[in-house]
Design an enzyme around this catalytic site. Structure first.
Site, PDB file in Angstrom:
ATOM      1  N   ARG A   8       0.865  -1.182   0.000  1.00 43.10           N
ATOM      2  CA  ARG A   8       0.000   0.000   0.000  1.00 43.10           C
ATOM      3  C   ARG A   8       0.898   1.227   0.000  1.00 43.10           C
ATOM      4  NH1 ARG A   8      -2.840   0.647   4.970  1.00 43.10           N
ATOM      5  NH2 ARG A   8      -1.523   2.450   5.308  1.00 43.10           N
ATOM      6  N   GLU A  61       4.951   7.162   2.310  1.00 43.08           N
ATOM      7  CA  GLU A  61       5.770   5.946   2.369  1.00 43.08           C
ATOM      8  C   GLU A  61       5.016   4.826   1.687  1.00 43.08           C
ATOM      9  OE1 GLU A  61       6.112   3.604   5.823  1.00 43.08           O
ATOM     10  OE2 GLU A  61       3.971   3.637   6.191  1.00 43.08           O
ATOM     11  N   ASN A  74       4.104   0.727   2.092  1.00 39.16           N
ATOM     12  CA  ASN A  74       4.051  -0.356   3.081  1.00 39.16           C
ATOM     13  C   ASN A  74       4.107  -1.672   2.340  1.00 39.16           C
ATOM     14  OD1 ASN A  74       3.274   1.183   5.670  1.00 39.16           O
ATOM     15  ND2 ASN A  74       1.856   1.948   4.125  1.00 39.16           N
ATOM     16  N   SER A  85      -2.548  -3.044   5.454  1.00 36.56           N
ATOM     17  CA  SER A  85      -3.860  -3.448   5.965  1.00 36.56           C
ATOM     18  C   SER A  85      -4.979  -2.547   5.457  1.00 36.56           C
ATOM     19  CB  SER A  85      -3.836  -3.439   7.488  1.00 36.56           C
ATOM     20  OG  SER A  85      -3.658  -2.116   7.928  1.00 36.56           O
ATOM     21  N   LYS A 100      12.945   3.025   5.437  1.00 35.83           N
ATOM     22  CA  LYS A 100      12.869   4.457   5.138  1.00 35.83           C
ATOM     23  C   LYS A 100      14.193   5.011   4.606  1.00 35.83           C
ATOM     24  CE  LYS A 100       8.816   5.334   7.936  1.00 35.83           C
ATOM     25  NZ  LYS A 100       8.322   4.018   8.350  1.00 35.83           N
ATOM     26  N   LYS A 157      12.345  10.580  11.272  1.00 38.89           N
ATOM     27  CA  LYS A 157      11.842   9.201  11.331  1.00 38.89           C
ATOM     28  C   LYS A 157      12.971   8.209  11.615  1.00 38.89           C
ATOM     29  CE  LYS A 157       8.186   9.959   7.904  1.00 38.89           C
ATOM     30  NZ  LYS A 157       7.423   9.325   6.807  1.00 38.89           N
ATOM     31  N   GLU A 186       8.052   0.853  11.743  1.00 36.97           N
ATOM     32  CA  GLU A 186       6.762   0.851  11.063  1.00 36.97           C
ATOM     33  C   GLU A 186       5.677   0.713  12.113  1.00 36.97           C
ATOM     34  OE1 GLU A 186       6.608   1.192   7.792  1.00 36.97           O
ATOM     35  OE2 GLU A 186       8.767   1.013   7.523  1.00 36.97           O
ATOM     36  N   GLY A 187       4.474   1.056  11.698  1.00 36.11           N
ATOM     37  CA  GLY A 187       3.346   0.797  12.587  1.00 36.11           C
ATOM     38  C   GLY A 187       2.827   2.042  13.269  1.00 36.11           C
ATOM     39  N   ARG A 193      -7.649   7.774   4.379  1.00 35.77           N
ATOM     40  CA  ARG A 193      -7.698   7.956   5.840  1.00 35.77           C
ATOM     41  C   ARG A 193      -7.733   9.444   6.132  1.00 35.77           C
ATOM     42  NH1 ARG A 193      -2.446   5.138   7.660  1.00 35.77           N
ATOM     43  NH2 ARG A 193      -1.828   6.128   5.716  1.00 35.77           N
TER      44      ARG A 193
HETATM   45  P1  ADP Z   1       4.859   4.291   9.716  1.00 34.36           P
HETATM   46  O1  ADP Z   1       5.684   3.486   8.784  1.00 34.36           O
HETATM   47  O2  ADP Z   1       5.194   4.092  11.152  1.00 34.36           O
HETATM   48  O3  ADP Z   1       3.389   4.183   9.415  1.00 34.36           O
HETATM   49  P2  ADP Z   1       4.874   6.804   8.305  1.00 34.36           P
HETATM   50  O4  ADP Z   1       6.094   7.289   7.659  1.00 34.36           O
HETATM   51  O5  ADP Z   1       3.822   6.266   7.397  1.00 34.36           O
HETATM   52  O6  ADP Z   1       5.278   5.800   9.449  1.00 34.36           O
HETATM   53  O7  ADP Z   1       4.227   7.988   9.137  1.00 34.36           O
HETATM   54  C1  ADP Z   1       3.078   7.816   9.922  1.00 34.36           C
HETATM   55  C2  ADP Z   1       2.116   8.970   9.691  1.00 34.36           C
HETATM   56  O8  ADP Z   1       2.775  10.212   9.987  1.00 34.36           O
HETATM   57  C3  ADP Z   1       1.651   9.097   8.258  1.00 34.36           C
HETATM   58  O9  ADP Z   1       0.545   8.273   7.991  1.00 34.36           O
HETATM   59  C4  ADP Z   1       1.343  10.571   8.165  1.00 34.36           C
HETATM   60  O10 ADP Z   1       0.052  10.855   8.702  1.00 34.36           O
HETATM   61  C5  ADP Z   1       2.378  11.228   9.056  1.00 34.36           C
HETATM   62  N1  ADP Z   1       3.548  11.624   8.246  1.00 34.36           N
HETATM   63  C6  ADP Z   1       4.611  10.873   7.924  1.00 34.36           C
HETATM   64  N2  ADP Z   1       5.475  11.517   7.123  1.00 34.36           N
HETATM   65  C7  ADP Z   1       4.949  12.743   6.926  1.00 34.36           C
HETATM   66  C8  ADP Z   1       5.369  13.900   6.184  1.00 34.36           C
HETATM   67  N3  ADP Z   1       6.509  13.913   5.506  1.00 34.36           N
HETATM   68  N4  ADP Z   1       4.558  14.982   6.191  1.00 34.36           N
HETATM   69  C9  ADP Z   1       3.400  15.001   6.896  1.00 34.36           C
HETATM   70  N5  ADP Z   1       2.953  13.937   7.622  1.00 34.36           N
HETATM   71  C10 ADP Z   1       3.714  12.818   7.635  1.00 34.36           C
HETATM   72 MG    MG Z   2       5.125   2.159   7.300  1.00 34.46          MG
END
Ligand code: ADP
Ligand code: MG
Length: 475
Positions: free
Chosen positions: A110, A128, A130, A135, A287, A348, A352-353, A435
């Site tokens: 995803r 990002e 996944n 899910s 990442k 970051k 994940e998660g 979402r």
């Molecule tokens: P994980 O792999 O833990 O899900 P993500 O990188 O997807 O981590 O980040 C989790 C959430 O944080 C994302 O779904 C988003 O809502 C927010 N987020 C992550 N990166 C950004 C960004 N560059 N700008 C704005 N919001 C972000």
């Molecule tokens: Mg992730």
């Protein structure tokens, strides 16, 4: 204003809630009780151009990540510096097979984007991808049905873009299982301890069993690691061959309760069973790899120029803190830019998660405390600012309305036979997930309670000609 935009709110709330319960749009609440998943009562409206742009990139992203996962030297080079201080990355990297067995490979992904506001309208920026435990396919399908049912009498209902990612994931899982060639061999759903997302998984698992006759068993990584064994190259577990291990956990250190969990990963990696994802695919998902791919030179190793350009147009600046990065016409180490503009960056770690990212002053403190050796285990990413819009969400039976932001995820599948990286059997977009969260919330978790499942309606002026005609997700 909103009440006038959503007449008959009380009736809609009742109907939506009953629909959600009747169709299993559910999660466990904080006290272990069963509650409906948070979802919106009003769709997010976007121009068709936005959807088509994301859809047109699906194949390129599929092939990009499949190819990267086959480049073990690149994975090692990129991740070894992070592995020096990050125990989890180090353990994952240690599972990278020297001599991978020839077997089919399945990627179920995803890819999450935020719709950045630009003068031309919303434009996708990748948050990002996944590649493990991607899910909410079935849940997205259910909320899509829910809203189309809710607006069945209105024009709005006809503008909702249908999507069936749950059904599509099942179709691809079955296709991959058939490649294994043993109708008795099972698909294992490999779960983390204390799994909460069971409703979504059971929708997939029951469709496999009831609609397709696929033998399916759910087990934890510890159970698989303790009881599984390899005979004649095949993985055996509880009296039957394993055709596929489909991981719904394994992305967080806490999922590895003991050594047996790591053994589960190694068993799958060394056998003929398809691992969704494989260790290389999970490493490609890290990442730091995402950060490296923002370099045009690196990206062009994996994609032809025209595709690389279109994919790169969705990237924002990303680099390890000490690495130089170009942002807003400036070139400087990412750390300097993040310290000077803390509201414009996210820090970051490789996790994940959800719940692991640092923003604003938390980010500043972590950067200031960071030892140089830790630097490669972190990535700074430009903060993406999508346009806020009004939305009505139903959260634990109560309507909540206000300004929201949304994230658009597109489910992907890539299936290949051994050696068939450039001739995939499946290379597809399986549908979408939206979402939507409060505009001040930074996390995107639905089951974690931050965000609500949402639906996309095509803006009136950009509406496509008719059902199915040029409508990418309506297949
Ligand atoms: P994980 O792999 O833990 O899900 P993500 O990188 O997807 O981590 O980040 C989790 C959430 O944080 C994302 O779904 C988003 O809502 C927010 N987020 C992550 N990166 C950004 C960004 N560059 N700008 C704005 N919001 C972000
Ligand atoms: Mg992730």
């Amino acid at each position: 204003m909103l009440h006038s935009a959503l007449p008959g709110l009380a009736d809609r709330v009742r109907e939506a809630r009953e629909y959600a319960l009747s169709r299993g749009l559910l999660k466990y609440g904080a006290q272990g009780q069963v509650v409906h998943l948070p979802f919106t009562l009003t769709p997010w409206q976007a121009p068709e151009r936005f959807v088509q742009q994301v859809h047109s990139l699906a194949g390129s992203f599929n092939r990009l990540y499949a190819r990267v996962s086959h480049d073990h030297d690149f994975l090692r080079q990129t991740l070894e510096p992070a592995a020096r201080t990050d125990e989890f990355v180090s353990r994952m990297l240690a599972c990278l097979p020297e001599d991978p067995p020839g077997r089919p490979e399945l990627f179920l992904t995803r890819n999450d984007f935020m719709p950045l506001q630009t003068p031309e309208g919303p434009s996708p920026r990748q948050v990002e991808i996944n590649m493990i435990a991607a899910s909410l396919g079935p849940a997205s399908q259910k909320v899509n049905d829910l809203q189309r049912f809710l607006y069945r009498e209105e024009d709005l209902g006809k503008r909702i873009l249908p999507t069936r990612p749950g059904d599509e994931q099942v179709r691809v899982l079955v296709q991959a299982w058939k490649l294994f060639g043993d109708p008795q061999a099972r698909i294992l759903f490999v779960l983390p301890p204390g799994e909460k997302g069971v409703f979504d998984q059971l929708t997939l698992a029951s469709a496999l069993v009831l609609e397709h006759g696929v033998p399916m068993l759910r087990c934890t990584m510890e159970e698989l690691g303790r009881e599984g064994g390899i005979r004649g190259g095949d993985l055996w577990f509880r009296g039957r061959r394993v055709a596929m291990g489909y991981f719904r956990g394994g992305y967080a250190p806490a999922h590895y309760e003991g050594e047996a969990s790591w053994n589960a990963r190694r068993l799958l990696e060394a056998s003929t069973a398809i691992s969704v994802p494989s260790i290389p695919a999970q490493l490609a998902n890290m990442k730091m790899v995402q950060g490296r791919l923002t370099s045009a030179e690196v990206l062009r190793r994996y994609l032809p120029d025209s595709e690389a350009e279109a994919v790169a147009a969705t990237f924002v600046a990303m680099a390890s803190p000490s690495e130089e990065v170009t942002w807003n016409g400036q070139r400087a180490p990412a750390r300097e830019l993040a310290l000077a503009f803390p509201e414009d960056w996210v820090l970051k770690p490789q996790r994940e998660g959800g719940g692991n990212n640092l923003y604003g002053q938390d980010m500043v403190h972590r950067l200031e405390a960071m030892r140089p050796a830790e630097d490669p285990a972190f990535i700074l990413m430009e903060y993406i600012r999508p346009a806020a819009f009004h939305s009505v969400r139903l959260v634990e039976n109560e309507p909540v309305e206000g300004l929201c932001l949304t994230e658009f995820g597109t489910f992907g599948a890539f299936l290949m036979e051994p050696g068939g990286l450039e001739r995939p059997l499946v290379d597809e977009d399986l549908g979408y997930l939206l979402r939507t969260k409060d505009h001040q919330s930074r996390e995107g978790l639905v089951i974690g309670g931050y965000a609500a499942l949402d639906v996309l309606a095509l803006e009136e002026s950009t509406r496509c000609p008719g059902p199915g005609e040029g409508n990418p997700s309506a297949r």
